[in-house]
Design a protein around this motif. Sequence first.
Motif, PDB file in Angstrom:
ATOM      1  N   ALA A 185     102.027-118.112 -58.121  1.00 50.91           N
ATOM      2  CA  ALA A 185     102.902-119.213 -58.520  1.00 50.91           C
ATOM      3  C   ALA A 185     102.590-119.667 -59.949  1.00 50.91           C
ATOM      4  O   ALA A 185     103.498-119.941 -60.733  1.00 50.91           O
ATOM      5  N   LEU A 186     101.317-119.727 -60.290  1.00 52.45           N
ATOM      6  CA  LEU A 186     100.945-120.097 -61.661  1.00 52.45           C
ATOM      7  C   LEU A 186     101.444-119.066 -62.667  1.00 52.45           C
ATOM      8  O   LEU A 186     101.875-119.414 -63.771  1.00 52.45           O
ATOM      9  N   ARG A 187     101.402-117.795 -62.292  1.00 52.50           N
ATOM     10  CA  ARG A 187     101.921-116.747 -63.185  1.00 52.50           C
ATOM     11  C   ARG A 187     103.421-116.888 -63.379  1.00 52.50           C
ATOM     12  O   ARG A 187     103.929-116.694 -64.489  1.00 52.50           O
ATOM     13  N   GLU A 201     103.948-119.672 -65.727  1.00 50.13           N
ATOM     14  CA  GLU A 201     103.582-119.244 -67.079  1.00 50.13           C
ATOM     15  C   GLU A 201     104.710-118.427 -67.709  1.00 50.13           C
ATOM     16  O   GLU A 201     105.070-118.638 -68.874  1.00 50.13           O
ATOM     17  N   ILE A 202     105.298-117.526 -66.948  1.00 52.84           N
ATOM     18  CA  ILE A 202     106.402-116.705 -67.453  1.00 52.84           C
ATOM     19  C   ILE A 202     107.614-117.578 -67.776  1.00 52.84           C
ATOM     20  O   ILE A 202     108.225-117.442 -68.837  1.00 52.84           O
ATOM     21  N   ILE A 228     113.981-124.719 -57.661  1.00 52.57           N
ATOM     22  CA  ILE A 228     113.105-123.537 -57.590  1.00 52.57           C
ATOM     23  C   ILE A 228     111.795-123.817 -58.329  1.00 52.57           C
ATOM     24  O   ILE A 228     110.709-123.521 -57.821  1.00 52.57           O
ATOM     25  N   VAL A 229     111.882-124.362 -59.530  1.00 49.28           N
ATOM     26  CA  VAL A 229     110.679-124.659 -60.301  1.00 49.28           C
ATOM     27  C   VAL A 229     109.816-125.677 -59.558  1.00 49.28           C
ATOM     28  O   VAL A 229     108.593-125.540 -59.491  1.00 49.28           O
ATOM     29  N   GLY A 230     110.443-126.673 -58.952  1.00 46.05           N
ATOM     30  CA  GLY A 230     109.700-127.659 -58.164  1.00 46.05           C
ATOM     31  C   GLY A 230     108.969-127.015 -56.999  1.00 46.05           C
ATOM     32  O   GLY A 230     107.813-127.338 -56.715  1.00 46.05           O
ATOM     33  N   ALA A 231     109.630-126.093 -56.317  1.00 42.80           N
ATOM     34  CA  ALA A 231     108.996-125.407 -55.191  1.00 42.80           C
ATOM     35  C   ALA A 231     107.823-124.553 -55.660  1.00 42.80           C
ATOM     36  O   ALA A 231     106.765-124.515 -55.002  1.00 42.80           O
ATOM     37  N   VAL A 232     107.968-123.893 -56.785  1.00 45.30           N
ATOM     38  CA  VAL A 232     106.877-123.066 -57.314  1.00 45.30           C
ATOM     39  C   VAL A 232     105.692-123.944 -57.702  1.00 45.30           C
ATOM     40  O   VAL A 232     104.534-123.585 -57.467  1.00 45.30           O
ATOM     41  N   ILE A 233     105.958-125.107 -58.270  1.00 47.06           N
ATOM     42  CA  ILE A 233     104.873-126.033 -58.627  1.00 47.06           C
ATOM     43  C   ILE A 233     104.131-126.491 -57.372  1.00 47.06           C
ATOM     44  O   ILE A 233     102.898-126.547 -57.355  1.00 47.06           O
ATOM     45  N   PHE A 269     107.786-120.812 -68.513  1.00 44.92           N
ATOM     46  CA  PHE A 269     107.581-121.694 -69.663  1.00 44.92           C
ATOM     47  C   PHE A 269     107.386-120.916 -70.949  1.00 44.92           C
ATOM     48  O   PHE A 269     107.752-121.393 -72.021  1.00 44.92           O
ATOM     49  N   ALA A 270     106.853-119.710 -70.875  1.00 46.12           N
ATOM     50  CA  ALA A 270     106.733-118.880 -72.072  1.00 46.12           C
ATOM     51  C   ALA A 270     108.125-118.499 -72.577  1.00 46.12           C
ATOM     52  O   ALA A 270     108.375-118.483 -73.773  1.00 46.12           O
ATOM     53  N   ARG A 271     109.032-118.221 -71.661  1.00 46.15           N
ATOM     54  CA  ARG A 271     110.405-117.882 -72.060  1.00 46.15           C
ATOM     55  C   ARG A 271     111.123-119.086 -72.638  1.00 46.15           C
ATOM     56  O   ARG A 271     111.958-118.942 -73.510  1.00 46.15           O
ATOM     57  N   GLN A 272     110.810-120.277 -72.167  1.00 49.12           N
ATOM     58  CA  GLN A 272     111.435-121.475 -72.721  1.00 49.12           C
ATOM     59  C   GLN A 272     110.977-121.703 -74.161  1.00 49.12           C
ATOM     60  O   GLN A 272     111.750-122.175 -74.991  1.00 49.12           O
ATOM     61  N   ASP A 273     109.724-121.357 -74.452  1.00 47.91           N
ATOM     62  CA  ASP A 273     109.215-121.523 -75.813  1.00 47.91           C
ATOM     63  C   ASP A 273     109.888-120.575 -76.794  1.00 47.91           C
ATOM     64  O   ASP A 273     109.986-120.877 -77.974  1.00 47.91           O
ATOM     65  N   GLU A 274     110.328-119.408 -76.311  1.00 47.57           N
ATOM     66  CA  GLU A 274     110.954-118.423 -77.188  1.00 47.57           C
ATOM     67  C   GLU A 274     112.346-118.847 -77.652  1.00 47.57           C
ATOM     68  O   GLU A 274     112.803-118.410 -78.686  1.00 47.57           O
ATOM     69  N   LYS A 275     113.008-119.695 -76.880  1.00 47.53           N
ATOM     70  CA  LYS A 275     114.404-120.069 -77.200  1.00 47.53           C
ATOM     71  C   LYS A 275     114.473-121.050 -78.322  1.00 47.53           C
ATOM     72  O   LYS A 275     113.750-121.791 -78.711  1.00 47.53           O
TER      73      LYS A 275
END
Length: 52
Positions: free
Chosen positions: A38-40, A43-44, A18-23, A46-52
């Motif tokens: 797609a960029l948004r 952004e969402i 899914i991430v590959g398709a969005v890229i 990767f922002a959530r990955q930073d919170e973990k």
Amino acid sequence: MNEFTAAIAPLTAFTGAIVGAVIIVAIAHPDATMRIRALRVLEILFARQDEK
């Protein structure tokens, strides 16, 4: 491979696809609105990955 890893592996592969398709959409879609969306999404995600 234990049961947990066996259960998570398909989900990880699916999420990666899914991430590959969005890229690809963010880079190559002819409609600028879709590229921005797609960029948004990226952004969402990767922002959530930073919170973990």
